[in-house]
Design an enzyme around this catalytic site. Structure first.
Site, PDB file in Angstrom:
ATOM      1  N   HIS A 283     -42.798   0.551 -13.726  1.00 58.38           N
ATOM      2  CA  HIS A 283     -42.113   0.796 -15.003  1.00 58.38           C
ATOM      3  C   HIS A 283     -41.575  -0.555 -15.500  1.00 58.38           C
ATOM      4  O   HIS A 283     -41.256  -1.430 -14.691  1.00 58.38           O
ATOM      5  CB  HIS A 283     -40.944   1.745 -14.703  1.00 58.38           C
ATOM      6  CG  HIS A 283     -40.227   2.268 -15.904  1.00 58.38           C
ATOM      7  ND1 HIS A 283     -39.260   1.546 -16.555  1.00 58.38           N
ATOM      8  CD2 HIS A 283     -40.306   3.461 -16.552  1.00 58.38           C
ATOM      9  CE1 HIS A 283     -38.776   2.265 -17.549  1.00 58.38           C
ATOM     10  NE2 HIS A 283     -39.392   3.434 -17.578  1.00 58.38           N
TER      11      HIS A 283
ATOM     12  N   ASP B 240     -37.943   1.307  -6.287  1.00 62.46           N
ATOM     13  CA  ASP B 240     -37.537   1.993  -7.506  1.00 62.46           C
ATOM     14  C   ASP B 240     -37.709   3.489  -7.237  1.00 62.46           C
ATOM     15  O   ASP B 240     -38.833   4.000  -7.217  1.00 62.46           O
ATOM     16  CB  ASP B 240     -38.419   1.514  -8.661  1.00 62.46           C
ATOM     17  CG  ASP B 240     -38.214   2.332  -9.930  1.00 62.46           C
ATOM     18  OD1 ASP B 240     -37.471   3.331  -9.897  1.00 62.46           O
ATOM     19  OD2 ASP B 240     -38.817   1.967 -10.956  1.00 62.46           O
TER      20      ASP B 240
ATOM     21  N   GLN C 239     -38.240   8.070  -9.768  1.00 67.93           N
ATOM     22  CA  GLN C 239     -39.033   9.298  -9.782  1.00 67.93           C
ATOM     23  C   GLN C 239     -39.091   9.984  -8.419  1.00 67.93           C
ATOM     24  O   GLN C 239     -39.591  11.095  -8.318  1.00 67.93           O
ATOM     25  CB  GLN C 239     -40.469   9.011 -10.254  1.00 67.93           C
ATOM     26  CG  GLN C 239     -40.577   8.551 -11.702  1.00 67.93           C
ATOM     27  CD  GLN C 239     -40.117   9.599 -12.704  1.00 67.93           C
ATOM     28  OE1 GLN C 239     -40.020  10.783 -12.412  1.00 67.93           O
ATOM     29  NE2 GLN C 239     -39.799   9.131 -13.897  1.00 67.93           N
TER      30      GLN C 239
ATOM     31  N   LYS D  79     -32.306  11.859 -14.316  1.00 69.80           N
ATOM     32  CA  LYS D  79     -33.631  12.387 -13.988  1.00 69.80           C
ATOM     33  C   LYS D  79     -33.560  13.423 -12.875  1.00 69.80           C
ATOM     34  O   LYS D  79     -34.588  13.884 -12.374  1.00 69.80           O
ATOM     35  CB  LYS D  79     -34.558  11.243 -13.569  1.00 69.80           C
ATOM     36  CG  LYS D  79     -34.892  10.271 -14.713  1.00 69.80           C
ATOM     37  CD  LYS D  79     -35.888   9.244 -14.253  1.00 69.80           C
ATOM     38  CE  LYS D  79     -36.006   8.074 -15.207  1.00 69.80           C
ATOM     39  NZ  LYS D  79     -36.744   8.407 -16.440  1.00 69.80           N
TER      40      LYS D  79
ATOM     41  N   CYS E 216     -43.520   3.215 -20.844  1.00 68.94           N
ATOM     42  CA  CYS E 216     -42.895   1.990 -20.321  1.00 68.94           C
ATOM     43  C   CYS E 216     -43.701   1.398 -19.180  1.00 68.94           C
ATOM     44  O   CYS E 216     -43.139   0.887 -18.204  1.00 68.94           O
ATOM     45  CB  CYS E 216     -41.464   2.241 -19.848  1.00 68.94           C
ATOM     46  SG  CYS E 216     -40.393   2.849 -21.129  1.00 68.94           S
TER      47      CYS E 216
HETATM   48  C1  PLP Z   1     -40.392   4.785 -12.197  1.00 68.80           C
HETATM   49  C2  PLP Z   1     -39.246   4.529 -13.119  1.00 68.80           C
HETATM   50  N1  PLP Z   1     -38.478   3.456 -12.941  1.00 68.80           N
HETATM   51  C3  PLP Z   1     -37.433   3.201 -13.723  1.00 68.80           C
HETATM   52  C4  PLP Z   1     -37.092   4.005 -14.764  1.00 68.80           C
HETATM   53  C5  PLP Z   1     -35.936   3.627 -15.619  1.00 68.80           C
HETATM   54  O1  PLP Z   1     -34.940   4.572 -15.558  1.00 68.80           O
HETATM   55  P1  PLP Z   1     -33.664   4.438 -16.497  1.00 68.80           P
HETATM   56  O2  PLP Z   1     -34.188   4.453 -17.894  1.00 68.80           O
HETATM   57  O3  PLP Z   1     -32.842   5.617 -16.168  1.00 68.80           O
HETATM   58  O4  PLP Z   1     -33.030   3.141 -16.182  1.00 68.80           O
HETATM   59  C6  PLP Z   1     -37.858   5.142 -15.007  1.00 68.80           C
HETATM   60  C7  PLP Z   1     -37.528   6.031 -16.131  1.00 68.80           C
HETATM   61  O5  PLP Z   1     -38.248   6.266 -17.046  1.00 68.80           O
HETATM   62  C8  PLP Z   1     -38.952   5.405 -14.155  1.00 68.80           C
HETATM   63  O6  PLP Z   1     -39.719   6.483 -14.359  1.00 68.80           O
END
Ligand code: PLP
Lengths: 155, 416
Positions: B123, B200, B203, B226, B366
């Protein structure tokens, strides 16, 4: 499901799908006098536009792009509609087109095929898709946003 | 005991609303999930009965609010199998957690010529902070690729990790492909190279049983929103001892011990990284979300999602004209399902299915590096959670049929 069908046949009129599948003026110009590109970062729609202007007449246009049917058909119809006319005429069409989408104005006969995009006015998140190519045209021809919005030019 | 969605859906007020005259079918859970009543009530309960600033008062409300807030650290730690609540830092979201590490650890530990290893399925929030760090320090970025099925190329990753590698940062589960990465194996490779491993977990923490000790990572980041919690709360877990080695992130109140004109000393533990008044109410409500998940059991959540994901992949592919990206084996993937509808751009798909009350995501999610790798500008993504039912998959498939019909009226597009 049948309830929703007429709505989408109206939004995605055949003329739109036809321009989407068989875009007119797709490609690049050998000697463009004006060029610009734009993207809609939310959707990832992209348009690159070449314009060849002689005097104040738009002689040729070509575009390359990727994106949804609305953004790509709008670009195709735009090139078809304004190619061969003056920059002043292009501005007039631009204004009518924006009025149709943003103010949901009745389509003006001067819009030609572009009238088919009137259904987009009902989908506010998609209006940007239809306007992307016009934004790129405005940039290519250095048409000032503010003057078109405020002063009724004699074109 | 498997999840009883019919009963559980009653806990989620929003799931009974209609969209465009039809029952809401919410399939955008990878973006954010809906909130159970317990979480919404925890918010109002806090504001109605306990609201006070924390760590700053000895009156009753301040003590109660502080206890409630601090209590969530232990719940967050337990959720990911961490032993020590003091290794949990509250941030705003996963993105901020990763940025915190890039600043507080990265700036002090990376130099010109050092390398950071990422993957193509990250992401943007696990790419851009490292690009910024690389620009500040002169470090280089390396990206491991993926195979046709959307699985991480572990051999390539292994070949990229060497003595220059200072940091490896990978997603536990892809938000686009659903791929679950073999973190324990990656941890071993990183450990041998002496590199820090950040995972990370945006998910994975919502959807899988997670045990950071078994995974063997150094840092784990995730977002409350999430996983049934409110927006505005993120979590950063660091292996015991690591927080103490890190520099502060933001400076201000709460994060100091003693402030003198010539300099200050820092608060201990996670407080060093929580400058200013934190998001007290939302952290407390996140506690209610963690309770909710604990009661259901993460193993049950995972089983439920495996079932519905397998059902969805099968139903989408059977309906024709649809390609599903990512691994098809639900043992190695989660419930984020990206797909293409032949001849219909994802935005057009989204507009049409929205009229049927179906919320899916269209776009690059993203993950532009991944989109480029897949050679697509955008995908459709349906993503599931514990309250989704098979009939909702059916509703999606039916709405997609309409998209296919509308676009099928004119024959195939010629290439531009
Ligand atoms: C794999 C992953 N990493 C990071 C994020 C970023 O999360 P946040 O927008 O809550 O910082 C997301 C969210 O879309 C994600 O799916």
């Amino acid at each position: 499901m049948s309830r929703a069908e007429p709505q989408f046949d109206e939004l995605y009129r055949e003329v739109i799908l036809d321009h989407y599948r068989r875009p007119r003026n797709a490609g690049a110009l050998e000697a463009p006098t004006h060029q610009a590109e734009g993207a809609n970062p939310v959707c990832g729609d992209e348009i690159e536009l070449d314009v060849a202007v002689e005097g104040d007449v738009i002689c040729k246009m070509a575009f390359r792009g990727q994106g949804c049917s609305i953004s790509q058909s709008s670009a195709s119809m735009m090139t078809e509609r304004i190619c061969g006319g003056t920059i002043g005429e292009a501005r007039k069409v631009m204004r009518l087109f924006e009025a149709q989408l943003v103010e949901a104005a009745e389509p003006d006969p001067a819009l030609g095929d572009l009238e088919a995009l009137q259904g987009v006015a009902q989908f506010p998140v998609r209006v940007k898709c239809a306007l992307l190519c016009w934004k790129v045209l405005r940039e290519a021809l250095s048409i000032d946003d503010t003057d078109h919005a405020t002063s009724p030019q004699g074109d | 005991m498997s999840i009883d969605t019919a009963r559980l859906r009653e806990d989620f007020p929003i799931l009974s609303r209609e969209v465009n005259g039809r029952p809401l079918v919410y399939l955008d859970n990878a973006a954010t999930t809906q909130k159970p009543r317990a979480v919404i009530e925890a918010l109002t309960h806090y504001y109605e009965t306990q609201n006070a600033n924390i760590h700053r008062g000895i009156h009753t409300l301040a003590v109660e609010a502080t206890e409630a807030y601090e209590g969530v650290r232990a719940k967050a730690a337990r959720h990911i199998g961490a032993g020590n609540a003091e290794d949990i830092v509250f941030t705003r979201n996963t993105t901020e957690s990763i940025n915190l590490v890039a600043r507080a650890w990265g700036d002090a530990n990376l130099r010109d010529g050092d390398e950071i290893v990422l993957t193509l399925m990250e992401h943007h929030s696990n790419i851009v902070p490292w690009q910024l760090l690389a620009a500040r320090t002169g470090a280089q970025l390396r990206y491991a690729g993926i195979d046709e099925e959307g699985r991480l190329d572990l051999d390539e990753l292994r070949s990229l990790i060497g003595e220059r590698t200072k940091l490896v940062s990978v997603t536990h589960m892809s938000n686009v492909l659903g791929t679950i990465n073999p973190i324990a194996e990656i941890a071993e490779i990183a450990r041998e190279a002496g590199a820090l491993l950040l995972v990370d977990g945006a998910q994975s923490a919502p959807h899988l049983p997670v045990d950071v000790t078994a995974l063997g990572c150094d840092v784990f980041a995730f977002s409350a929103h999430k996983m049934l919690g409110p927006t505005g709360v993120g979590v950063l877990w660091a292996r015991p001892g690591l927080l103490a080695e890190m520099e502060p992130f933001l400076g201000g109140g709460e994060m100091i011990s003693i402030v003198k004109p010539e300099g200050s000393t820092w608060a201990e533990g996670p407080h060093k990284f929580e400058a200013g008044t934190p998001n007290i109410a939302d952290v407390i409500a996140f506690g209610a979300a963690l309770d909710y998940l604990r009661e259901l059991g993460m193993a049950e959540v995972r089983e439920h999602e495996k079932r519905i994901t397998a059902y969805a992949i099968e139903a989408l592919e059977r309906s024709g004209g649809i390609t599903v990206h990512g691994p098809h084996d639900v043992e190695v993937r989660g419930g984020a399902v990206s797909f293409e509808v032949e001849g219909v751009h994802p935005h057009d798909v989204s507009t049409i299915v929205d009229a049927y009350g179906v919320a899916i995501r269209a776009g690059h999610h993203c993950a532009q590096l991944l989109m480029r790798h897949l050679s697509v500008p955008a995908t459709n993504r349906a993503s599931f959670y514990l309250y989704n039912e098979e009939r909702e998959v059916d509703a999606l498939v039916e709405a997609l049929d309409e998209a296919k019909r509308v676009f099928g009226r004119v024959e195939s597009r010629t290439a531009v």
